[in-house]
Design a protein around this motif. Structure first.
Motif, short mmCIF file in Angstrom:
data_model
loop_
_atom_site.label_atom_id
_atom_site.label_comp_id
_atom_site.label_asym_id
_atom_site.label_seq_id
_atom_site.Cartn_x
_atom_site.Cartn_y
_atom_site.Cartn_z
N PHE A 197 0.99 -1.03 -0.12
CA PHE A 197 0.04 0.18 0.33
C PHE A 197 0.65 0.75 0.18
O PHE A 197 2.06 1.14 0.56
CB PHE A 197 -1.21 -0.04 1.60
CG PHE A 197 -2.07 -1.10 1.59
CD1 PHE A 197 -3.40 -0.33 0.95
CD2 PHE A 197 -2.12 -2.54 1.80
CE1 PHE A 197 -3.98 -1.94 0.68
CE2 PHE A 197 -3.12 -3.63 2.30
CZ PHE A 197 -3.72 -2.82 1.70
N SER A 198 -0.32 2.65 -0.25
CA SER A 198 0.98 3.67 -0.48
C SER A 198 0.63 4.86 0.79
O SER A 198 -0.83 3.76 1.35
CB SER A 198 0.80 4.57 -2.03
OG SER A 198 -0.58 4.46 -1.61
N VAL A 199 1.16 5.94 0.70
CA VAL A 199 0.43 6.25 2.34
C VAL A 199 -0.81 6.16 2.30
O VAL A 199 -1.93 6.68 3.24
CB VAL A 199 1.93 7.92 2.63
CG1 VAL A 199 1.00 7.95 3.73
CG2 VAL A 199 3.26 6.22 3.45
N LEU A 200 -1.03 7.07 0.87
CA LEU A 200 -2.46 7.37 0.61
C LEU A 200 -3.39 6.73 0.49
O LEU A 200 -4.02 7.13 0.40
CB LEU A 200 -1.98 8.16 -0.88
CG LEU A 200 -3.29 9.06 -1.66
CD1 LEU A 200 -2.57 10.11 -1.11
CD2 LEU A 200 -2.44 9.08 -3.08
N GLU A 201 -2.52 5.75 0.50
CA GLU A 201 -4.12 4.41 0.28
C GLU A 201 -4.82 3.88 1.72
O GLU A 201 -5.57 4.51 2.06
CB GLU A 201 -4.01 3.30 -0.69
CG GLU A 201 -3.42 3.40 -1.78
CD GLU A 201 -2.87 2.59 -2.45
OE1 GLU A 201 -3.05 1.92 -3.65
OE2 GLU A 201 -2.13 1.71 -2.21
N LEU A 202 -3.65 4.30 2.51
CA LEU A 202 -4.25 3.75 3.80
C LEU A 202 -4.15 5.20 4.68
O LEU A 202 -5.39 5.26 5.58
CB LEU A 202 -2.70 3.44 4.63
CG LEU A 202 -2.09 2.06 3.92
CD1 LEU A 202 -0.91 1.60 5.32
CD2 LEU A 202 -2.93 1.03 4.35
N MET A 247 4.60 2.14 1.39
CA MET A 247 5.50 2.80 0.68
C MET A 247 5.00 4.24 0.22
O MET A 247 3.70 4.63 0.11
CB MET A 247 5.50 2.20 -0.22
CG MET A 247 6.32 0.92 -0.44
SD MET A 247 7.68 0.47 -0.81
CE MET A 247 8.57 0.85 -2.11
N PRO A 248 5.92 5.57 0.60
CA PRO A 248 5.39 6.50 0.80
C PRO A 248 4.24 6.90 -0.50
O PRO A 248 3.14 7.60 -0.60
CB PRO A 248 6.47 7.80 0.48
CG PRO A 248 8.16 6.38 0.93
CD PRO A 248 7.23 4.98 0.60
N ARG A 249 4.71 6.47 -1.79
CA ARG A 249 3.66 5.61 -2.52
C ARG A 249 3.86 4.96 -3.87
O ARG A 249 4.60 4.01 -3.33
CB ARG A 249 4.30 7.50 -3.95
CG ARG A 249 5.78 7.02 -4.15
CD ARG A 249 6.26 8.91 -4.63
NE ARG A 249 6.77 9.79 -3.81
CZ ARG A 249 6.68 10.03 -3.57
NH1 ARG A 249 5.97 11.38 -4.78
NH2 ARG A 249 6.92 11.93 -2.89
N ARG A 250 2.88 4.77 -4.75
CA ARG A 250 3.10 3.22 -5.64
C ARG A 250 3.94 3.55 -6.38
O ARG A 250 3.70 4.34 -6.94
CB ARG A 250 1.09 3.42 -5.64
CG ARG A 250 0.97 2.36 -5.69
CD ARG A 250 -0.29 1.78 -5.66
NE ARG A 250 -0.89 0.62 -6.60
CZ ARG A 250 -1.12 -0.33 -6.17
NH1 ARG A 250 -0.74 -0.17 -4.36
NH2 ARG A 250 -1.36 -1.67 -6.69
N GLY A 251 4.03 1.48 -6.54
CA GLY A 251 5.35 1.41 -7.70
C GLY A 251 6.84 2.84 -8.17
O GLY A 251 7.19 2.37 -8.08
N GLU A 252 7.35 2.89 -6.40
CA GLU A 252 8.12 3.21 -6.40
C GLU A 252 9.62 2.30 -5.94
O GLU A 252 8.76 1.59 -5.41
CB GLU A 252 8.39 4.45 -5.86
CG GLU A 252 8.02 4.22 -4.83
CD GLU A 252 8.41 5.61 -3.09
OE1 GLU A 252 9.02 6.98 -4.14
OE2 GLU A 252 8.72 5.43 -2.36
#
Length: 524
Positions: free
Chosen positions: A197-202, A238-243
């Motif tokens: 998950f990204s932080v944004l999603e959580l 992760m801070p953002r997805r796909g990195e």
């Protein structure tokens, strides 16, 4: 998910007040496109903006939505219109050609009954004329605002994606996740039960639990997200997805895409994760977790990497404001057996480590530790790794690590092995790439009854003649069991070691009368 389960989850949280924070809007460059937005340009924006601590949410801000086209961008003969979307204190930019507007409009006309004449007409000749382009910009801005007014209550998917709401808005991001889990969730859950998950999603999941329920298409139902999360056993954040995971530390404090949302400013809880056994925070500060109570009993493996964390209490008491509740039984991680806090900035092992009473394997590689502390009350601890720290001395470590089986101390600054002489349970010791220069230091390990594996490679002593045979000669009675630098002794090394051991015994016998005679002389 059954409606009663969803109701219980919603009832588990108390609604927050959402204070309006001041926001200074960015001065956006007309030459900078969303795809070409570099780290330097973003950093420049960071100095001028008060970043919001949340995502966009149309539900919370139905009357505070602005769509504008502040700039026109010309790149390689292609005209793009920079659309700024602003919802409450959150904003981002989207770039579209006139052709994109046309394609959107055709869908909205055929499927959503939008007026056919609403979009400014196409012009074949003279469409590069500055005056015409400026007039079209004003027309397109008016078009977007009128479409928003007409469709705001239903927000069709094509309009959502055109404005990138599915990337930055809580509800529409969760619609994307719900559809993904609705279609593919069962295959994930039948396999690894693991999800990144990204932080944004959580953050979106946590904030959505505070909002009233909505009516949506079945595939967009939030219950798909909750059902999926409640069955996961392993989560990577992760801070953002796909990195790339290794980029986590350098990117957590930079905005997401073209928005003014900073990952490290977003908070989330773990209420939705009921059966979680492992969590990995990579480039994400533990301070982002505002409620870890839901996972403290079930979690068995805890990882935190690539953060600026200096104290273990910042991890283990992540949801305690004052970081002082070390003796609070509610803060104990009752099932954690494996903890990996490598690649942070830890300077000490503080007493909060006692909140991991069942810890068996502890990894603290690549931190800034100079010694070990507070580990003497950890009866289950059997493996400790301290690679690439700043440890120079290991004085009486048996008092701290009495039951340890495996100890890894490679790439530190150790010169002496005397501190390990009473670690009687030690089986594996890695002190490779330190500063051990005297072969006699190995004598401190010779009386350890369980020692079997020693790594000394990379030390000055490893460059001496017959180094391996000299080390093995200290363990002559069990030379066949010993493994030095990941290799068993060859027959030639065994023969040499036996000769060296015999010579050492003979030398010790010769030296012994001399020492006694010298002592008697002193008495006279």
């Amino acid at each position: 998910m059954p409606s009663d389960t969803l109701a219980l989850l919603l009832a588990a949280l108390v609604n927050d007040d959402f204070p309006e924070l001041s926001l200074t809007e960015r001065n956006s460059s007309s030459e900078e496109q969303q795809e070409g937005r570099g780290a330097q340009g973003i950093s420049g924006d960071c100095r001028r903006v008060n970043w919001p601590g949340r995502m966009s949410c149309m539900v919370r801000n139905p009357s505070d939505i602005t769509l504008s086209i502040p700039n026109i961008v010309e790149t390689d003969g292609v005209t793009q219109y920079e659309i700024e979307v602003k919802i409450g204190e959150v904003s981002w930019r989207v770039f579209h050609r006139y052709r994109d507007f046309q394609e959107l409009h055709e869908k909205l006309v055929s499927e959503r009954s939008v007026s056919k004449d609403l979009l400014p007409p196409k012009k074949v000749i003279g469409n590069r004329n500055p005056a015409f382009v400026e007039k079209r910009k004003a027309g397109l801005e008016k078009y977007l605002r009128e479409v928003l007014i007409y469709l705001q209550l239903t927000m069709p998917r094509e309009f959502v994606e055109f404005l990138h709401l599915h990337e930055y808005d809580i509800i529409h991001l969760l619609h994307t996740m719900a559809e993904r889990f609705y279609l593919d969730g069962d295959s994930v859950l039948s396999g690894s039960r693991s999800q990144t998950f990204s932080v944004l999603e959580l953050h979106a999941i946590s904030e959505r639990l505070k909002l009233p329920s909505e009516v949506s298409e079945k595939k967009y139902d939030f219950s798909h997200v909750l059902d999926f999360c409640s069955q996961l056993e392993r989560v990577i954040v992760m801070p953002r997805r796909g990195e790339n995971a290794l980029e986590g530390r350098s990117r957590a404090d930079l905005p997401l895409g073209s928005s003014n949302i900073i990952p490290q400013s977003l908070k989330f809880d773990m209420v939705a994760f009921k059966t979680l056994q492992e969590i990995q925070l990579i480039g994400v500060s533990p301070a982002s977790i505002v409620n870890a109570a839901a996972i403290r009993d079930s979690l068995k493996t805890l990882h935190v990497h690539l953060t600026d964390t200096q104290r273990l209490s910042d991890v283990l008491l992540c949801d305690d404001i004052h970081k002082t509740a070390v003796s609070d039984p509610e803060k104990v991680w009752r099932s954690v057996e494996v903890a990996n806090f490598s690649d942070n900035k830890l300077i000490a092992i503080d007493e909060s480590i006692k909140l991991l009473p069942k810890i068996a394997t502890l990894t603290l590689d690549r931190n800034e530790l100079t010694t070990v502390q507070n580990l003497n009350a950890m009866p289950c601890l059997s493996a400790l790794s301290l690679t690439e720290n700043k440890i120079a001395q290991c004085l009486d470590w048996h008092l701290e690590l009495g039951n340890l089986v495996t100890l890894i101390l490679s790439q530190n600054f150790i010169q002496s092995l005397a501190g390990f002489r009473k670690m009687y349970s030690l089986v594996n010791l890695d002190v490779s790439c330190n500063q051990i220069g005297d072969i006699d230091e190995v004598d401190h390990l010779a009386n350890l009854p369980c020692i079997e594996n020693i790594k000394l490679t990379g030390n000055p002593v490893a460059g001496s003649v017959d180094y391996r045979s000299k080390v093995l000669s200290r363990f002559v009675e069990r030379i066949g069991e010993m493994c030095l630098d990941n290799e068993k002794a060859s027959q030639k090394e065994v023969d040499t070691a036996l000769v060296l051991a015999a010579l050492k015994i003979s030398q010790d016998k010769m030296d012994s009368p001399r020492k006694v005679s010298s002592s008697l002389g002193l008495l006279r």
